[in-house]
Write a protein that holds these residues in place. Sequence first.
Motif, mmCIF file in Angstrom:
data_model
loop_
_atom_site.group_PDB
_atom_site.id
_atom_site.type_symbol
_atom_site.label_atom_id
_atom_site.label_comp_id
_atom_site.label_asym_id
_atom_site.label_seq_id
_atom_site.Cartn_x
_atom_site.Cartn_y
_atom_site.Cartn_z
ATOM 1 N N GLN A 184 0.835 -1.197 0.000
ATOM 2 C CA GLN A 184 0.000 0.000 0.000
ATOM 3 C C GLN A 184 0.872 1.250 0.000
ATOM 4 O O GLN A 184 1.514 1.568 1.005
ATOM 5 C CB GLN A 184 -0.932 0.018 1.209
ATOM 6 N N LEU A 185 0.898 1.915 -1.146
ATOM 7 C CA LEU A 185 1.638 3.156 -1.301
ATOM 8 C C LEU A 185 0.775 4.134 -2.087
ATOM 9 O O LEU A 185 0.041 3.739 -2.996
ATOM 10 C CB LEU A 185 2.955 2.912 -2.044
ATOM 11 N N LEU A 186 0.858 5.394 -1.761
ATOM 12 C CA LEU A 186 0.029 6.393 -2.428
ATOM 13 C C LEU A 186 0.309 6.459 -3.912
ATOM 14 O O LEU A 186 -0.605 6.462 -4.736
ATOM 15 C CB LEU A 186 0.259 7.770 -1.781
ATOM 16 N N TYR A 187 1.590 6.504 -4.290
ATOM 17 C CA TYR A 187 1.954 6.628 -5.696
ATOM 18 C C TYR A 187 2.626 5.371 -6.238
ATOM 19 O O TYR A 187 3.392 5.437 -7.196
ATOM 20 C CB TYR A 187 2.837 7.862 -5.896
ATOM 21 N N ASN A 188 2.375 4.245 -5.593
ATOM 22 C CA ASN A 188 2.717 2.936 -6.124
ATOM 23 C C ASN A 188 4.153 2.820 -6.639
ATOM 24 O O ASN A 188 5.098 2.999 -5.885
ATOM 25 C CB ASN A 188 1.707 2.581 -7.232
ATOM 26 N N ASP A 189 4.307 2.525 -7.937
ATOM 27 C CA ASP A 189 5.629 2.308 -8.513
ATOM 28 C C ASP A 189 6.514 3.540 -8.402
ATOM 29 O O ASP A 189 7.732 3.442 -8.262
ATOM 30 C CB ASP A 189 5.505 1.895 -9.979
ATOM 31 N N GLN A 190 5.918 4.733 -8.453
ATOM 32 C CA GLN A 190 6.699 5.962 -8.327
ATOM 33 C C GLN A 190 7.325 6.056 -6.944
ATOM 34 O O GLN A 190 8.504 6.415 -6.807
ATOM 35 C CB GLN A 190 5.803 7.174 -8.592
ATOM 36 N N ASP A 191 6.554 5.717 -5.914
ATOM 37 C CA ASP A 191 7.104 5.687 -4.556
ATOM 38 C C ASP A 191 8.211 4.640 -4.441
ATOM 39 O O ASP A 191 9.251 4.876 -3.817
ATOM 40 C CB ASP A 191 5.998 5.364 -3.540
ATOM 41 N N ILE A 192 7.970 3.491 -5.041
ATOM 42 C CA ILE A 192 8.944 2.402 -4.974
ATOM 43 C C ILE A 192 10.262 2.812 -5.624
ATOM 44 O O ILE A 192 11.347 2.610 -5.062
ATOM 45 C CB ILE A 192 8.382 1.134 -5.654
ATOM 46 N N ILE A 193 10.181 3.404 -6.799
ATOM 47 C CA ILE A 193 11.391 3.825 -7.509
ATOM 48 C C ILE A 193 12.110 4.922 -6.745
ATOM 49 O O ILE A 193 13.343 4.908 -6.623
ATOM 50 C CB ILE A 193 11.028 4.282 -8.941
ATOM 51 N N ASN A 194 11.373 5.874 -6.187
ATOM 52 C CA ASN A 194 12.003 6.941 -5.412
ATOM 53 C C ASN A 194 12.734 6.394 -4.203
ATOM 54 O O ASN A 194 13.867 6.797 -3.919
ATOM 55 C CB ASN A 194 10.950 7.969 -4.980
ATOM 56 N N TYR A 195 12.120 5.467 -3.501
ATOM 57 C CA TYR A 195 12.741 4.927 -2.284
ATOM 58 C C TYR A 195 13.934 4.029 -2.613
ATOM 59 O O TYR A 195 15.024 4.188 -2.055
ATOM 60 C CB TYR A 195 11.715 4.139 -1.469
ATOM 61 N N CYS A 196 13.736 3.103 -3.533
ATOM 62 C CA CYS A 196 14.774 2.112 -3.820
ATOM 63 C C CYS A 196 15.944 2.665 -4.634
ATOM 64 O O CYS A 196 17.023 2.073 -4.634
ATOM 65 C CB CYS A 196 14.161 0.915 -4.544
ATOM 66 N N CYS A 197 15.723 3.789 -5.312
ATOM 67 C CA CYS A 197 16.788 4.387 -6.129
ATOM 68 C C CYS A 197 17.313 5.683 -5.508
ATOM 69 O O CYS A 197 18.058 6.423 -6.169
ATOM 70 C CB CYS A 197 16.284 4.663 -7.543
ATOM 71 N N LYS A 198 16.942 5.948 -4.282
ATOM 72 C CA LYS A 198 17.348 7.195 -3.622
ATOM 73 C C LYS A 198 18.865 7.370 -3.648
ATOM 74 O O LYS A 198 19.614 6.455 -3.344
ATOM 75 C CB LYS A 198 16.844 7.232 -2.181
ATOM 76 N N GLY A 199 19.295 8.556 -4.068
ATOM 77 C CA GLY A 199 20.719 8.836 -4.172
ATOM 78 C C GLY A 199 21.326 8.383 -5.482
ATOM 79 O O GLY A 199 22.503 8.679 -5.768
ATOM 80 N N LYS A 200 20.545 7.685 -6.287
ATOM 81 C CA LYS A 200 21.018 7.179 -7.582
ATOM 82 C C LYS A 200 20.070 7.598 -8.708
ATOM 83 O O LYS A 200 19.908 6.870 -9.686
ATOM 84 C CB LYS A 200 21.134 5.655 -7.529
ATOM 85 N N ILE A 201 19.452 8.766 -8.546
ATOM 86 C CA ILE A 201 18.568 9.299 -9.574
ATOM 87 C C ILE A 201 19.199 10.559 -10.154
ATOM 88 O O ILE A 201 19.446 11.529 -9.435
ATOM 89 C CB ILE A 201 17.166 9.618 -9.017
ATOM 90 N N LEU A 202 19.483 10.536 -11.429
ATOM 91 C CA LEU A 202 20.070 11.673 -12.114
ATOM 92 C C LEU A 202 18.969 12.673 -12.457
ATOM 93 O O LEU A 202 17.938 12.298 -13.009
ATOM 94 C CB LEU A 202 20.773 11.207 -13.390
ATOM 95 N N THR A 203 19.183 13.926 -12.133
ATOM 96 C CA THR A 203 18.174 14.948 -12.367
ATOM 97 C C THR A 203 18.197 15.442 -13.815
ATOM 98 O O THR A 203 19.238 15.871 -14.312
ATOM 99 C CB THR A 203 18.379 16.146 -11.420
ATOM 100 N N LEU A 204 17.037 15.371 -14.460
ATOM 101 C CA LEU A 204 16.886 15.880 -15.817
ATOM 102 C C LEU A 204 16.344 17.302 -15.781
ATOM 103 O O LEU A 204 15.635 17.689 -14.854
ATOM 104 C CB LEU A 204 15.902 15.007 -16.611
ATOM 105 N N ASN A 205 16.649 18.069 -16.821
ATOM 106 C CA ASN A 205 16.054 19.388 -16.965
ATOM 107 C C ASN A 205 14.537 19.242 -17.047
ATOM 108 O O ASN A 205 14.020 18.339 -17.713
ATOM 109 C CB ASN A 205 16.580 20.047 -18.239
ATOM 110 N N HIS A 206 13.821 20.138 -16.392
ATOM 111 C CA HIS A 206 12.374 19.953 -16.290
ATOM 112 C C HIS A 206 11.644 20.129 -17.611
ATOM 113 O O HIS A 206 10.441 19.842 -17.699
ATOM 114 C CB HIS A 206 11.780 20.867 -15.213
#
Length: 325
Positions: A184-206
């Motif tokens: 049970q997560l509010l944003y499902n896969d998005q929450d999962i990716i944010n948590y499990c990839c924390k510190g390893k997400i490259l920021t793209l230009n918006h």
Amino acid sequence: MNIIYASNNAYAGYLGISMLSLFDNNRDLDEMTVYILSQGIDFGNTQKLCAIAEQFKRKLIFIDVSEFQKLIPFTFHTSGFNPIVLSRLFLCRYLPEEVERVLYLDCDIIVNASVGELDKIDFRHNYVAAVPELYMPADKNALIGFAADETYYTAGVLLVNLSVWRSLDLETVFMDYYSSMNGQLLYNDQDIINYCCKGKILTLNHTYNVSANLPYFPRYFVKKLQPAYDTSAARSYKQILKRPAVIHYMGDERPWIEGNYNKYRKQYEYYYRRSPWKEEPLVQGQRLYMLCYHILNVITLICPWFRILFSRLIGINKFRWFQKK
């Protein structure tokens, strides 16, 4: 360049319109293969999607994911979202081994310029590349164990380093975390990716994931709210809003709803009218709601703090409501 969408039959038309915009604005790319994670897309829509690919001489591959939920070995609840959003957690399983990187796009997107530069980005050992969410309330961040000041990324446009996903067996990491959260997560896969990839997400230009609501937030406010956005120069920021590379119709004011006031509705309508779904009627019966949503956007332009308060209160209550279901 490898692109991937995920869709059921209900969203196949939006997928096709998005894909049409992708092909039209990326004629400069020598090669492009589009993979579609298909959950019950019928023969008629499949034929229409193939016709678009043939028109632009692009390769289109359908991958049947109708039973992907069996890959999640526990009970889960998607907070009102269609479960197919979780299918992208299994990209390593579905895509060929030779595909080392892939650009995932939500169906509610119009590609408004070339995205070829994304195929040249150096991941530098990061797991994914994405655009930060403009604002994520502290209480929502806390739901996945994030501090209030930790950056949360939106996954509607996601450049995936599949080589790393495979080497680290991230699919198992994702499922272990999802299980620990009782599915049970509010944003499902998005929450999962944010948590499990924390510190390893490259920021793209918006510019690669501009929310249709963004123009209603004053630049000074965006600059304070999300420092990762390119707000340093007024001229360049204005240019991004005028012609973003990727328009994401997130939120409730969708351009396919009759009576919408979406800032970028013309870009959607352009491809809608040129698509095989041009005879499909707009969604009816929401004119009053669209007007109220537009009023909220106008208020945001005048007093952006009101929108933040509104988002904070509605968002967390929505999650609690679904928790009780």
